[in-house]
Design a protein around this motif. Structure first.
Motif, mmCIF file in Angstrom:
data_model
loop_
_atom_site.group_PDB
_atom_site.id
_atom_site.type_symbol
_atom_site.label_atom_id
_atom_site.label_comp_id
_atom_site.label_asym_id
_atom_site.label_seq_id
_atom_site.Cartn_x
_atom_site.Cartn_y
_atom_site.Cartn_z
ATOM 1 N N THR A 148 70.750 8.233 64.930
ATOM 2 C CA THR A 148 70.661 8.215 63.452
ATOM 3 C C THR A 148 70.755 9.543 62.814
ATOM 4 O O THR A 148 70.362 10.535 63.376
ATOM 5 C CB THR A 148 69.383 7.530 62.881
ATOM 6 N N LYS A 149 71.037 9.636 61.638
ATOM 7 C CA LYS A 149 70.954 10.923 60.881
ATOM 8 C C LYS A 149 69.465 11.378 60.918
ATOM 9 O O LYS A 149 69.320 12.752 60.805
ATOM 10 C CB LYS A 149 71.364 10.747 59.338
ATOM 11 N N ARG A 150 68.622 10.734 60.722
ATOM 12 C CA ARG A 150 67.031 10.980 60.649
ATOM 13 C C ARG A 150 66.843 11.779 62.158
ATOM 14 O O ARG A 150 66.071 12.971 62.008
ATOM 15 C CB ARG A 150 66.175 9.774 60.403
ATOM 16 N N ILE A 151 67.161 11.184 63.425
ATOM 17 C CA ILE A 151 66.979 11.963 64.467
ATOM 18 C C ILE A 151 67.663 13.218 64.602
ATOM 19 O O ILE A 151 67.059 14.268 65.092
ATOM 20 C CB ILE A 151 67.224 10.966 65.513
ATOM 21 N N ILE A 152 69.103 13.342 64.267
ATOM 22 C CA ILE A 152 69.900 14.529 64.320
ATOM 23 C C ILE A 152 69.075 15.740 63.391
ATOM 24 O O ILE A 152 68.984 16.688 63.987
ATOM 25 C CB ILE A 152 71.302 14.162 63.677
ATOM 26 N N LEU A 153 68.572 15.204 62.201
ATOM 27 C CA LEU A 153 67.827 16.169 61.424
ATOM 28 C C LEU A 153 66.746 16.614 62.131
ATOM 29 O O LEU A 153 66.604 17.902 62.012
ATOM 30 C CB LEU A 153 67.497 15.457 59.868
ATOM 31 N N LEU A 154 65.979 15.917 62.605
ATOM 32 C CA LEU A 154 64.750 16.161 63.216
ATOM 33 C C LEU A 154 65.197 17.185 64.380
ATOM 34 O O LEU A 154 64.204 17.905 64.725
ATOM 35 C CB LEU A 154 64.063 14.895 63.779
ATOM 36 N N ILE A 155 66.065 16.825 65.366
ATOM 37 C CA ILE A 155 66.492 17.708 66.356
ATOM 38 C C ILE A 155 66.857 19.117 65.910
ATOM 39 O O ILE A 155 66.558 20.126 66.315
ATOM 40 C CB ILE A 155 67.767 17.045 67.111
ATOM 41 N N LEU A 156 67.612 19.004 64.682
ATOM 42 C CA LEU A 156 68.095 20.404 64.126
ATOM 43 C C LEU A 156 66.735 21.253 63.619
ATOM 44 O O LEU A 156 66.764 22.469 64.026
ATOM 45 C CB LEU A 156 69.183 20.005 62.956
ATOM 46 N N LEU A 157 65.827 20.541 63.110
ATOM 47 C CA LEU A 157 64.876 21.293 62.582
ATOM 48 C C LEU A 157 63.835 21.820 63.650
ATOM 49 O O LEU A 157 63.421 22.955 63.691
ATOM 50 C CB LEU A 157 63.983 20.343 61.628
ATOM 51 N N THR A 158 63.899 21.017 64.863
ATOM 52 C CA THR A 158 63.053 21.429 65.812
ATOM 53 C C THR A 158 63.748 22.636 66.766
ATOM 54 O O THR A 158 63.104 23.573 67.007
ATOM 55 C CB THR A 158 62.950 20.306 66.901
ATOM 56 N N TRP A 159 64.921 22.502 66.504
ATOM 57 C CA TRP A 159 65.853 23.725 67.058
ATOM 58 C C TRP A 159 65.783 24.913 66.236
ATOM 59 O O TRP A 159 65.568 26.168 66.694
ATOM 60 C CB TRP A 159 67.308 23.401 67.435
ATOM 61 N N MET A 160 65.608 24.738 64.879
ATOM 62 C CA MET A 160 65.790 25.808 64.015
ATOM 63 C C MET A 160 64.455 26.573 64.173
ATOM 64 O O MET A 160 64.267 27.915 64.232
ATOM 65 C CB MET A 160 66.008 25.350 62.514
ATOM 66 N N VAL A 161 63.174 25.820 64.518
ATOM 67 C CA VAL A 161 61.917 26.342 64.505
ATOM 68 C C VAL A 161 62.047 27.240 65.962
ATOM 69 O O VAL A 161 61.499 28.565 66.008
ATOM 70 C CB VAL A 161 60.909 25.392 64.702
ATOM 71 N N SER A 162 62.477 26.574 66.833
ATOM 72 C CA SER A 162 62.413 27.559 68.223
ATOM 73 C C SER A 162 63.329 28.534 68.251
ATOM 74 O O SER A 162 63.345 29.390 68.978
ATOM 75 C CB SER A 162 62.953 26.548 69.423
ATOM 76 N N PRO A 216 71.227 35.179 61.048
ATOM 77 C CA PRO A 216 70.548 33.982 61.474
ATOM 78 C C PRO A 216 71.141 33.494 62.930
ATOM 79 O O PRO A 216 72.090 34.279 63.322
ATOM 80 C CB PRO A 216 71.024 32.955 60.460
ATOM 81 N N PRO A 217 70.483 32.751 63.668
ATOM 82 C CA PRO A 217 71.082 32.332 64.956
ATOM 83 C C PRO A 217 72.475 31.958 64.869
ATOM 84 O O PRO A 217 72.828 31.259 63.917
ATOM 85 C CB PRO A 217 70.057 31.352 65.658
ATOM 86 N N LEU A 218 73.304 32.231 65.861
ATOM 87 C CA LEU A 218 74.730 32.130 65.978
ATOM 88 C C LEU A 218 74.949 30.684 65.638
ATOM 89 O O LEU A 218 76.031 30.774 64.724
ATOM 90 C CB LEU A 218 75.360 32.266 67.385
ATOM 91 N N PRO A 219 74.630 29.686 65.832
ATOM 92 C CA PRO A 219 75.121 28.321 65.629
ATOM 93 C C PRO A 219 75.206 28.032 63.945
ATOM 94 O O PRO A 219 75.440 27.116 63.574
ATOM 95 C CB PRO A 219 74.399 27.301 66.386
ATOM 96 N N LEU A 220 74.285 28.977 63.360
ATOM 97 C CA LEU A 220 73.769 28.767 61.758
ATOM 98 C C LEU A 220 74.573 29.918 61.201
ATOM 99 O O LEU A 220 74.100 30.405 60.091
ATOM 100 C CB LEU A 220 72.292 28.695 61.872
ATOM 101 N N PHE A 221 75.596 30.425 61.690
ATOM 102 C CA PHE A 221 76.308 31.471 61.111
ATOM 103 C C PHE A 221 76.450 31.286 59.553
ATOM 104 O O PHE A 221 76.837 32.079 58.773
ATOM 105 C CB PHE A 221 77.558 31.754 61.909
ATOM 106 N N PHE A 222 76.879 30.138 59.501
ATOM 107 C CA PHE A 222 77.122 29.694 57.914
ATOM 108 C C PHE A 222 76.226 30.091 57.113
ATOM 109 O O PHE A 222 76.428 29.690 55.720
ATOM 110 C CB PHE A 222 77.649 28.167 58.066
#
Length: 285
Positions: A2-16, A122-128
């Motif tokens: 789900t989009k919610r899980i994807i968003l949660l994973i993305l936010l967790t990765w951003m924090v790390s 910013p971290p490479l995957p978030l180059f945008f």
């Protein structure tokens, strides 16, 4: 997924993906007095900042001991972790302003030499994401044993808690478009006078406030555009029976002739916000 899980994973990765900016010195520093001392920072900025607000990062990086001692203190103590050291609201705000300014310097030194805070990506995957997020969002200095971004410190602590628009002329983001970094630390006992002085100094510089009578245009720093609600909101609270505007706010901090013009003769003048200069406030630039 789900989009919610994807968003949660993305936010967790951003924090790390954030980079913690710890003190170089280790161990617990005992706070001897019943108030938090800003003396080390006061002496550092007096020694390494010139009258134009430019920092000698090269010399400071070569001899960081006193600065690092201060940063270690703010990393251990804060109004949240040790409220007994910050008895007044002015003591608390002075701490957070100095903490922000010193954490900016600490972050610059962590990557120096750089030409701009925008060089910290910013971290490479978030180059945008905008370049400035690398410095202000993904770097996490420490305050009272809590790590947080400069963005969060400014917006969720300083702006939200204190509702004091003059902080925008005291906080320094290591860029030439910023208010000049003072050659002194802010202190609770003199904070109101210091904020008033820095605000008046800011508007005395043509790069931040200029009336062009030929073009019938008033040129303002972009800071007035970005934080307009702070200035208007404060003015509405202080003068509820007057029409609030940026020019009405500025009139409080300029000379009598300019103030009279802004209040009575500026209706036909347009406002233009000057593009911000993100070049590093480095004496070697």
């Amino acid at each position: 997924m789900t989009k919610r899980i994807i968003l949660l994973i993305l936010l967790t990765w951003m924090v790390s993906a954030c980079t913690t900016i710890p003190p170089i010195q280790k161990g617990i520093v005992k706070q001897e007095d019943m108030v938090f001392s800003h003396l080390d920072f006061d002496q550092v900025v007096h020694q390494y900042v010139n009258t134009n607000g430019l920092v000698d990062y090269t010399r400071l990086q070569a001899a960081p001991e006193q600065f690092e001692r201060y940063y270690q203190h703010i990393a251990i103590y804060s109004p949240d972790s040790n409220p007994e050291l910050f008895k007044s609201q002015s003591d608390q705000l002075a701490y957070w302003i100095n903490a922000y300014n010193s954490a900016v310097i600490k972050t610059v030194l962590s990557y120096y030499p750089i030409n701009s805070v925008q060089d910290v990506k910013p971290p490479l995957p978030l180059f945008f994401l905008p370049d400035k997020t690398g410095f202000f969002l993904f770097q996490k200095p420490t305050f009272g044993n809590v790590t947080t971004s400069l963005y969060n410190l400014e917006n969720s602590i300083i702006r939200e808690r204190f509702q004091e628009p003059r902080i925008h002329f005291a906080l320094n983001c290591a860029s030439l478009g910023c208010p000049k970094l003072p050659r002194y630390a802010f202190n609770g006992d003199t904070l109101n006078q210091q904020l008033d002085f820095e605000t008046r100094k800011f508007f005395s510089e043509e790069r931040n406030f200029k009336i062009d009578h030929i073009q019938k245009t008033i040129f303002l720093s972009s800071i007035l555009d970005w934080y307009e609600d702070d200035f208007i909101g404060w003015y509405n609270q202080q003068f509820p029976h007057e029409q609030a505007s940026l020019l009405q706010y500025i009139a409080l901090y300029v000379d009598a002739h300019q103030a009279d013009f802004l209040k009575t003769q500026s209706e036909d003048y347009s406002l233009e916000f000057v593009p911000y200069n993100w070049a590093l406030n480095d004496q070697k630039q």
